[in-house]
Design a protein around this motif. Sequence first.
Motif, PDB file in Angstrom:
ATOM      1  N   MET A   1       0.854  -1.199   0.000  1.00 49.74           N
ATOM      2  CA  MET A   1       0.000   0.000   0.000  1.00 49.74           C
ATOM      3  C   MET A   1       0.888   1.246   0.000  1.00 49.74           C
ATOM      4  O   MET A   1       1.854   1.324   0.751  1.00 49.74           O
ATOM      5  N   SER A   2       0.558   2.204  -0.841  1.00 49.75           N
ATOM      6  CA  SER A   2       1.362   3.411  -0.949  1.00 49.75           C
ATOM      7  C   SER A   2       1.248   4.261   0.307  1.00 49.75           C
ATOM      8  O   SER A   2       0.188   4.363   0.929  1.00 49.75           O
ATOM      9  N   ASN A   3       2.375   4.898   0.670  1.00 48.77           N
ATOM     10  CA  ASN A   3       2.381   5.822   1.800  1.00 48.77           C
ATOM     11  C   ASN A   3       2.128   7.253   1.360  1.00 48.77           C
ATOM     12  O   ASN A   3       2.150   8.165   2.168  1.00 48.77           O
ATOM     13  N   ILE A   4       1.866   7.477   0.070  1.00 48.26           N
ATOM     14  CA  ILE A   4       1.624   8.826  -0.448  1.00 48.26           C
ATOM     15  C   ILE A   4       0.137   9.146  -0.376  1.00 48.26           C
ATOM     16  O   ILE A   4      -0.697   8.479  -0.982  1.00 48.26           O
ATOM     17  N   ASP A   5      -0.196  10.173   0.384  1.00 50.39           N
ATOM     18  CA  ASP A   5      -1.586  10.559   0.599  1.00 50.39           C
ATOM     19  C   ASP A   5      -2.065  11.566  -0.437  1.00 50.39           C
ATOM     20  O   ASP A   5      -3.235  11.581  -0.813  1.00 50.39           O
ATOM     21  N   ILE A 201      10.234  17.448  -4.540  1.00 48.19           N
ATOM     22  CA  ILE A 201      11.258  17.064  -5.516  1.00 48.19           C
ATOM     23  C   ILE A 201      11.624  18.306  -6.320  1.00 48.19           C
ATOM     24  O   ILE A 201      10.840  18.775  -7.148  1.00 48.19           O
ATOM     25  N   LEU A 202      12.807  18.834  -6.081  1.00 47.96           N
ATOM     26  CA  LEU A 202      13.254  20.021  -6.810  1.00 47.96           C
ATOM     27  C   LEU A 202      13.749  19.653  -8.198  1.00 47.96           C
ATOM     28  O   LEU A 202      13.376  20.283  -9.194  1.00 47.96           O
ATOM     29  N   GLU A 203      14.605  18.638  -8.264  1.00 48.20           N
ATOM     30  CA  GLU A 203      15.156  18.201  -9.548  1.00 48.20           C
ATOM     31  C   GLU A 203      15.405  16.699  -9.498  1.00 48.20           C
ATOM     32  O   GLU A 203      15.628  16.127  -8.428  1.00 48.20           O
ATOM     33  N   GLY A 204      15.363  16.079 -10.666  1.00 51.10           N
ATOM     34  CA  GLY A 204      15.540  14.642 -10.723  1.00 51.10           C
ATOM     35  C   GLY A 204      14.233  13.915 -10.454  1.00 51.10           C
ATOM     36  O   GLY A 204      13.150  14.379 -10.826  1.00 51.10           O
ATOM     37  N   HIS A 205      14.315  12.795  -9.748  1.00 50.25           N
ATOM     38  CA  HIS A 205      13.111  12.013  -9.476  1.00 50.25           C
ATOM     39  C   HIS A 205      13.347  11.104  -8.272  1.00 50.25           C
ATOM     40  O   HIS A 205      14.474  10.922  -7.810  1.00 50.25           O
ATOM     41  N   ILE A 206      12.248  10.543  -7.767  1.00 46.53           N
ATOM     42  CA  ILE A 206      12.347   9.494  -6.756  1.00 46.53           C
ATOM     43  C   ILE A 206      11.456   8.332  -7.192  1.00 46.53           C
ATOM     44  O   ILE A 206      10.558   8.490  -8.030  1.00 46.53           O
ATOM     45  N   LYS A 207      11.722   7.165  -6.606  1.00 41.24           N
ATOM     46  CA  LYS A 207      10.873   5.999  -6.790  1.00 41.24           C
ATOM     47  C   LYS A 207      10.297   5.616  -5.427  1.00 41.24           C
ATOM     48  O   LYS A 207      11.023   5.564  -4.426  1.00 41.24           O
ATOM     49  N   GLY A 210       7.153   1.388  -6.247  1.00 43.80           N
ATOM     50  CA  GLY A 210       7.130   0.996  -7.651  1.00 43.80           C
ATOM     51  C   GLY A 210       6.768   2.101  -8.617  1.00 43.80           C
ATOM     52  O   GLY A 210       6.753   1.884  -9.834  1.00 43.80           O
ATOM     53  N   ASN A 211       6.500   3.305  -8.105  1.00 42.52           N
ATOM     54  CA  ASN A 211       6.133   4.445  -8.956  1.00 42.52           C
ATOM     55  C   ASN A 211       7.275   5.452  -9.022  1.00 42.52           C
ATOM     56  O   ASN A 211       8.023   5.622  -8.052  1.00 42.52           O
ATOM     57  N   ILE A 212       7.406   6.114 -10.178  1.00 38.62           N
ATOM     58  CA  ILE A 212       8.411   7.162 -10.362  1.00 38.62           C
ATOM     59  C   ILE A 212       7.730   8.520 -10.288  1.00 38.62           C
ATOM     60  O   ILE A 212       6.710   8.752 -10.944  1.00 38.62           O
ATOM     61  N   TYR A 213       8.280   9.411  -9.495  1.00 40.48           N
ATOM     62  CA  TYR A 213       7.734  10.755  -9.336  1.00 40.48           C
ATOM     63  C   TYR A 213       8.800  11.766  -9.769  1.00 40.48           C
ATOM     64  O   TYR A 213       9.924  11.753  -9.260  1.00 40.48           O
ATOM     65  N   ILE A 231      16.053   7.654  -4.177  1.00 45.38           N
ATOM     66  CA  ILE A 231      16.331   8.921  -4.848  1.00 45.38           C
ATOM     67  C   ILE A 231      17.137   8.628  -6.107  1.00 45.38           C
ATOM     68  O   ILE A 231      18.047   7.802  -6.095  1.00 45.38           O
ATOM     69  N   GLY A 232      16.762   9.282  -7.210  1.00 41.69           N
ATOM     70  CA  GLY A 232      17.423   9.039  -8.481  1.00 41.69           C
ATOM     71  C   GLY A 232      18.783   9.709  -8.576  1.00 41.69           C
ATOM     72  O   GLY A 232      19.173  10.519  -7.724  1.00 41.69           O
ATOM     73  N   THR A 233      19.514   9.393  -9.618  1.00 46.98           N
ATOM     74  CA  THR A 233      20.821  10.005  -9.877  1.00 46.98           C
ATOM     75  C   THR A 233      20.666  11.506 -10.106  1.00 46.98           C
ATOM     76  O   THR A 233      19.736  11.947 -10.789  1.00 46.98           O
ATOM     77  N   ASN A 234      21.566  12.298  -9.532  1.00 46.88           N
ATOM     78  CA  ASN A 234      21.569  13.760  -9.693  1.00 46.88           C
ATOM     79  C   ASN A 234      20.205  14.369  -9.367  1.00 46.88           C
ATOM     80  O   ASN A 234      19.638  15.145 -10.139  1.00 46.88           O
ATOM     81  N   SER A 235      19.691  14.005  -8.219  1.00 47.11           N
ATOM     82  CA  SER A 235      18.387  14.502  -7.775  1.00 47.11           C
ATOM     83  C   SER A 235      18.546  15.301  -6.480  1.00 47.11           C
ATOM     84  O   SER A 235      19.487  15.085  -5.711  1.00 47.11           O
ATOM     85  N   THR A 236      17.618  16.230  -6.272  1.00 48.15           N
ATOM     86  CA  THR A 236      17.584  17.023  -5.043  1.00 48.15           C
ATOM     87  C   THR A 236      16.166  17.034  -4.510  1.00 48.15           C
ATOM     88  O   THR A 236      15.226  17.375  -5.242  1.00 48.15           O
TER      89      THR A 236
END
Length: 292
Positions: A1-5, A201-207, A210-213, A231-236
């Motif tokens: 279950m996702s923790n994103i509300d 998420i300022l730049e880049g992305h997170i997972k 199983g979802n990419i934001y 946290i993705g590569t080169n992300s802030t």
Amino acid sequence: MSNIDLIIEERAADIGNFMVGRLLPFRQKRAVGPFVFLDHMGPVTLKDHENFDIPPHPHIGLSTLTYLFEGAMVHRDSLGYEVEIQPGAVNWMTAGKGVVHSERTPEHLRHSDKSLHGLQIWVALPKELEDSAPLFAHVEAKDIPHWHQDGVDIKLIAGEVLGKKSPVPVHSSLYLLEIKSTHAATLAIGKHLFGESALYILEGHIKSDGNIYESRRILVAKESSLCEFEIGTNSTVYIFGGLPFPEERFIYWNFVSSDKHTIEKARNDWRDQKFAKVPGETGFVPIPERKN
């Protein structure tokens, strides 16, 4: 279950001669812990004849936090402080019962091309401090706690968490973390968080789950203790939140209070120019007309 509300996208907002990306408040989420306002400024390049100029304007019932990634800005206030804000420093002004300040491009940059990029944040005050005397603090970048952990670089911009404490003099239990990556890394920091929590998420992305934001959005957590993501590569990203107040906070223009009558008084006082003046400034931002 996702923790994103909830997912909050940046919305364009005009703050005079400058466009920003507004994130908080949002119709479905007016605050995250004590954080009631978050604007993403830029990134923007200004020509030699263009400058960032916000004339004197008032605040009550909150602390403002200005944090720049690029460029510079001069803060002047009715307490008599004048400070040039540089990238990585924290400009923290507690309005209490009332303060006035201006924000402008420094004189040494006004006739050259320049860039500006950063965050402007409002943190509501506890009810017992809403009528306190205004205060000002400026913390240089070198004094902000920063360390390398789990493959990422972390700064504790404000508050207390992860066994660290920022020197920014906050007035309630909160945290504002900056996390930067050069390579993908998995972070499980929820056990250290408390209250309400969100991730910008300022730049880049997170997972997560199983979802990419992608960038330019806030992810509000259902439960801060379950905060885990890659946290993705080169992300802030910025993780912020804390303990919410028991009372609702009302916002009108630049005023925040648990009491609508206090906001109405501030509105009338600004209209009648009863607030203290900013030394060296003559103009001001007029009170906006009420919307029907």
